[in-house]
Motif scaffolding. Structure first.
Motif, mmCIF file in Angstrom:
data_model
loop_
_atom_site.group_PDB
_atom_site.id
_atom_site.type_symbol
_atom_site.label_atom_id
_atom_site.label_comp_id
_atom_site.label_asym_id
_atom_site.label_seq_id
_atom_site.Cartn_x
_atom_site.Cartn_y
_atom_site.Cartn_z
ATOM 1 N N VAL A 212 0.859 -1.181 0.000
ATOM 2 C CA VAL A 212 0.000 0.000 0.000
ATOM 3 C C VAL A 212 0.895 1.229 0.000
ATOM 4 O O VAL A 212 1.865 1.298 0.759
ATOM 5 N N THR A 213 0.577 2.184 -0.868
ATOM 6 C CA THR A 213 1.293 3.457 -0.852
ATOM 7 C C THR A 213 0.348 4.541 -0.367
ATOM 8 O O THR A 213 -0.863 4.486 -0.604
ATOM 9 N N PHE A 214 0.923 5.525 0.326
ATOM 10 C CA PHE A 214 0.143 6.621 0.883
ATOM 11 C C PHE A 214 0.826 7.936 0.549
ATOM 12 O O PHE A 214 1.990 8.137 0.860
ATOM 13 N N ASP A 215 0.076 8.826 -0.083
ATOM 14 C CA ASP A 215 0.557 10.155 -0.434
ATOM 15 C C ASP A 215 -0.138 11.170 0.474
ATOM 16 O O ASP A 215 -1.291 11.552 0.235
ATOM 17 N N ALA A 216 0.541 11.576 1.529
ATOM 18 C CA ALA A 216 -0.046 12.475 2.530
ATOM 19 C C ALA A 216 -0.514 13.790 1.924
ATOM 20 O O ALA A 216 -1.503 14.379 2.379
ATOM 21 N N GLY A 217 0.151 14.247 0.883
ATOM 22 C CA GLY A 217 -0.224 15.496 0.237
ATOM 23 C C GLY A 217 -1.576 15.450 -0.453
ATOM 24 O O GLY A 217 -2.197 16.478 -0.678
ATOM 25 N N ARG A 218 -2.046 14.263 -0.787
ATOM 26 C CA ARG A 218 -3.350 14.093 -1.452
ATOM 27 C C ARG A 218 -4.473 13.768 -0.484
ATOM 28 O O ARG A 218 -5.647 13.890 -0.834
ATOM 29 N N CYS A 219 -4.136 13.327 0.726
ATOM 30 C CA CYS A 219 -5.132 12.848 1.687
ATOM 31 C C CYS A 219 -6.085 13.967 2.103
ATOM 32 O O CYS A 219 -5.669 15.079 2.421
ATOM 33 N N ARG A 220 -7.386 13.661 2.118
ATOM 34 C CA ARG A 220 -8.417 14.604 2.549
ATOM 35 C C ARG A 220 -9.074 14.162 3.858
ATOM 36 O O ARG A 220 -10.087 14.691 4.258
ATOM 37 N N HIS A 221 -8.507 13.167 4.503
ATOM 38 C CA HIS A 221 -8.924 12.705 5.835
ATOM 39 C C HIS A 221 -10.391 12.286 5.900
ATOM 40 O O HIS A 221 -11.075 12.555 6.883
ATOM 41 N N ALA A 222 -10.855 11.621 4.859
ATOM 42 C CA ALA A 222 -12.220 11.093 4.847
ATOM 43 C C ALA A 222 -12.349 9.879 5.772
ATOM 44 O O ALA A 222 -13.446 9.518 6.155
ATOM 45 N N ALA A 223 -11.239 9.255 6.109
ATOM 46 C CA ALA A 223 -11.157 8.118 7.047
ATOM 47 C C ALA A 223 -11.856 6.854 6.545
ATOM 48 O O ALA A 223 -12.194 5.991 7.336
ATOM 49 N N GLU A 224 -12.056 6.735 5.238
ATOM 50 C CA GLU A 224 -12.618 5.498 4.689
ATOM 51 C C GLU A 224 -11.743 4.303 5.056
ATOM 52 O O GLU A 224 -12.248 3.227 5.348
ATOM 53 N N CYS A 225 -10.440 4.500 5.040
ATOM 54 C CA CYS A 225 -9.510 3.421 5.341
ATOM 55 C C CYS A 225 -9.620 2.984 6.806
ATOM 56 O O CYS A 225 -9.717 1.791 7.101
ATOM 57 N N VAL A 226 -9.622 3.950 7.695
ATOM 58 C CA VAL A 226 -9.665 3.653 9.134
ATOM 59 C C VAL A 226 -10.975 2.968 9.506
ATOM 60 O O VAL A 226 -10.988 2.003 10.273
ATOM 61 N N ARG A 227 -12.069 3.449 8.950
ATOM 62 C CA ARG A 227 -13.369 2.813 9.223
ATOM 63 C C ARG A 227 -13.485 1.462 8.536
ATOM 64 O O ARG A 227 -14.115 0.548 9.067
ATOM 65 N N GLY A 228 -12.878 1.324 7.369
ATOM 66 C CA GLY A 228 -13.008 0.093 6.594
ATOM 67 C C GLY A 228 -12.203 -1.075 7.130
ATOM 68 O O GLY A 228 -12.688 -2.202 7.138
ATOM 69 N N LEU A 229 -10.969 -0.816 7.572
ATOM 70 C CA LEU A 229 -10.097 -1.882 8.091
ATOM 71 C C LEU A 229 -9.212 -1.313 9.195
ATOM 72 O O LEU A 229 -8.020 -1.073 8.990
ATOM 73 N N PRO A 230 -9.768 -1.103 10.374
ATOM 74 C CA PRO A 230 -8.963 -0.516 11.447
ATOM 75 C C PRO A 230 -7.778 -1.376 11.876
ATOM 76 O O PRO A 230 -6.808 -0.862 12.423
ATOM 77 N N GLU A 231 -7.820 -2.675 11.576
ATOM 78 C CA GLU A 231 -6.690 -3.536 11.924
ATOM 79 C C GLU A 231 -5.506 -3.315 10.985
ATOM 80 O O GLU A 231 -4.380 -3.671 11.313
ATOM 81 N N VAL A 232 -5.753 -2.712 9.831
ATOM 82 C CA VAL A 232 -4.692 -2.400 8.869
ATOM 83 C C VAL A 232 -4.305 -0.931 8.941
ATOM 84 O O VAL A 232 -3.128 -0.586 8.919
ATOM 85 N N PHE A 233 -5.303 -0.052 9.026
ATOM 86 C CA PHE A 233 -5.087 1.398 9.027
ATOM 87 C C PHE A 233 -5.358 1.934 10.430
ATOM 88 O O PHE A 233 -6.504 2.174 10.799
ATOM 89 N N ASP A 234 -4.307 2.113 11.203
ATOM 90 C CA ASP A 234 -4.416 2.539 12.604
ATOM 91 C C ASP A 234 -3.525 3.756 12.816
ATOM 92 O O ASP A 234 -2.305 3.628 12.936
ATOM 93 N N VAL A 235 -4.135 4.939 12.851
ATOM 94 C CA VAL A 235 -3.356 6.174 12.943
ATOM 95 C C VAL A 235 -2.617 6.324 14.269
ATOM 96 O O VAL A 235 -1.712 7.149 14.374
ATOM 97 N N SER A 236 -2.953 5.513 15.262
ATOM 98 C CA SER A 236 -2.242 5.601 16.543
ATOM 99 C C SER A 236 -1.030 4.671 16.595
ATOM 100 O O SER A 236 -0.267 4.696 17.561
ATOM 101 N N ALA A 237 -0.843 3.855 15.575
ATOM 102 C CA ALA A 237 0.270 2.899 15.539
ATOM 103 C C ALA A 237 1.364 3.390 14.597
ATOM 104 O O ALA A 237 1.132 4.234 13.739
ATOM 105 N N ARG A 238 2.555 2.855 14.755
ATOM 106 C CA ARG A 238 3.663 3.117 13.837
ATOM 107 C C ARG A 238 4.267 1.788 13.459
ATOM 108 O O ARG A 238 4.696 1.066 14.349
ATOM 109 N N PRO A 239 4.321 1.397 12.203
ATOM 110 C CA PRO A 239 3.741 2.134 11.085
ATOM 111 C C PRO A 239 2.214 2.106 11.156
ATOM 112 O O PRO A 239 1.629 1.172 11.707
#
Length: 76
Positions: A16-43
């Motif tokens: 998965v690639t992520f371009d922070a400059g394009r992100c609009r923070h809709a959070a579809e990813c976080v709501r869709g798969l929180p076990e994969v997309f977890d903004v409190s974790a690193r990575p």
């Protein structure tokens, strides 16, 4: 300061690639798969925490296109 471009998060079957400059923070990813997309974790993206098909499906719902994916090529 210039945009560093997309960052890659490699899993065994999908990257998965992520371009922070394009992100609009809709959070579809976080709501869709929180076990994969977890903004409190690193990575914050861990593609191997779900199946590649599920990850691809959630990435495809990203409204800004900030998230993209590349499937791993199976060995010949």
């Amino acid at each position: 300061m210039s945009d560093p471009g997309p960052k890659s998060y490699r899993g065994s079957d999908i990257t998965v690639t992520f371009d922070a400059g394009r992100c609009r923070h809709a959070a579809e990813c976080v709501r869709g798969l929180p076990e994969v997309f977890d903004v409190s974790a690193r990575p914050w993206i861990t593609p191997d925490n779900a199946g590649a098909d599920a990850v691809a499906e959630v990435v495809a719902r990203c409204p800004s296109g900030a998230l993209q994916y590349i499937r791993a090529t199976p060995p010949a």
